[in-house]
Design an enzyme around this catalytic site. Structure first.
Site, short mmCIF file in Angstrom:
data_model
loop_
_atom_site.label_atom_id
_atom_site.label_comp_id
_atom_site.label_asym_id
_atom_site.label_seq_id
_atom_site.Cartn_x
_atom_site.Cartn_y
_atom_site.Cartn_z
N ARG A 244 0.84 -1.19 0.00
CA ARG A 244 0.00 0.00 0.00
C ARG A 244 0.88 1.24 0.00
O ARG A 244 1.89 1.29 0.70
CB ARG A 244 -0.91 0.04 1.24
N GLU A 273 -0.63 8.10 -5.37
CA GLU A 273 -1.30 7.49 -6.53
C GLU A 273 -2.57 8.27 -6.86
O GLU A 273 -3.30 8.67 -5.94
CB GLU A 273 -1.66 6.03 -6.22
N HIS A 291 1.37 -0.17 -9.92
CA HIS A 291 0.36 -0.88 -9.13
C HIS A 291 -0.25 -2.04 -9.93
O HIS A 291 -1.46 -2.10 -10.17
CB HIS A 291 -0.74 0.08 -8.67
#
Length: 317
Positions: A244, A273, A291
């Site tokens: 994460r 992000e 990702h």
């Protein structure tokens, strides 16, 4: 009944759902238009990945919703407790993508110890004119065998990472707030199996003794790895985050890379992000992916099938 797969679903999952009489809408609706779309089409099931957010206001204002499904592990983009409190079912696919994420970790790890991420940037530019110089620059790589991999977070993905590490001849140190020990079973092509028991250790011991560290924890309210934690690590450590964004202090990481405290880093997730820091993106010591940990064809098939079967089991009782 209607299912909106707002962030996509595999064709395998669609076939299973359509065979049971569900209508699957595989379109992407912008976040600000999602509430109106769900109400206009009377959507029963909303399927998301990490892009779409399902917060309290959406849950309150979409009375047709019965199920919220997350294609993947973490559900920090969904207000899970609130949804459950309001009678919605919330499902995810915790096992389907674990192996894919673990393989990406090792793609980054193999690349990091042999400078592949940087040589692949520079060889197309200067390989024809500076070949001997680059050969010297990218020599001196390291082997993974007999090195120690520290795994922070020893859930499904962390255990898959451990399997690959053990198969490579690495020592594994794991740390987890909830897990005390876990059996890691290595399964071979001919049906043979070997099971090893891994006992978790305090995080300070892991930080001190690991040659490489891979992060596999849920979203946190503050940094798990910052300046103080990096200071406890071995000189020349490698850090991989395919977990994460926001659990690793990227500014502290950049400072540590500059000082050679950290030899390389690999990031599949980022603090900002979908607009990562330019300083992070341009750093030659960081291996980068956007990702994509769970983004293999095989994982997406498993995710779609698992979601479909769980939806059917809930709505066809």
């Amino acid at each position: 009944m209607k299912i909106l797969a707002n962030d996509g679903i595999s064709q395998s999952g669609i076939k299973i759902l359509e065979a049971e009489g569900f209508e699957v809408l595989k379109v992407h609706v912008a976040q600000e238009q999602l509430q109106n779309y769900i109400n206009e089409h009377k959507i029963d099931v909303l399927l998301v990945r990490s892009a779409t957010k399902v917060r309290k206001n959406l849950i309150d204002n979409c009375p047709s919703l019965k199920i919220i499904g997350r294609g993947g592990v973490g559900m920090d983009n969904i207000d899970v407790d609130y949804a459950l409190k309001n009678g919605l079912a919330v499902i995810n696919t915790p096992e389907a993508s674990s192996g894919s994420v673990a393989e990406l970790v090792f793609a980054h790890l193999f690349g990091g110890v042999r400078y592949l991420h940087d040589s692949n940037r520079n060889m197309p530019l200067d390989g024809d004119s500076r070949f001997k110089e680059m050969k010297k620059n990218y020599a001196g790589g390291r082997e993974l065998r007999n090195k120690t991999l520290g795994i922070i977070g020893f859930g499904r993905i962390g255990r898959q990472v451990a399997k690959i590490a053990l198969g490579c001849g690495m020592k594994v140190i794991a740390s987890d707030y909830e897990v005390g020990e876990a059996d890691i079973t290595l399964e071979f092509y001919d049906g043979q199996e070997v099971t090893l028991k891994i006992k978790t250790a305090p995080i300070d011991k892991l930080l001190k003794n690991s040659d490489f560290i891979s992060l596999h924890v849920p979203s946190q309210s503050e940094y798990l790895i910052g300046k103080n934690e990096i200071a406890k690590m071995k000189d020349g450590v490698g850090i991989i985050n395919a977990s994460r964004g926001g659990i690793l202090d990227e500014n502290a990481l950049l400072d540590a890379l500059e000082d050679d405290k950290v030899s390389f880093a690999a990031l599949d997730v980022f603090e900002n992000e979908p607009t990562p820091s330019i300083k992070v993106l341009m750093n030659e010591k960081i291996s980068l992916t956007p990702h994509i940990g769970a983004a293999t064809n095989e994982a997406q098939d498993r995710i779609g099938i698992e979601l479909a079967n769980r939806i059917i089991s809930i709505l066809k009782k």
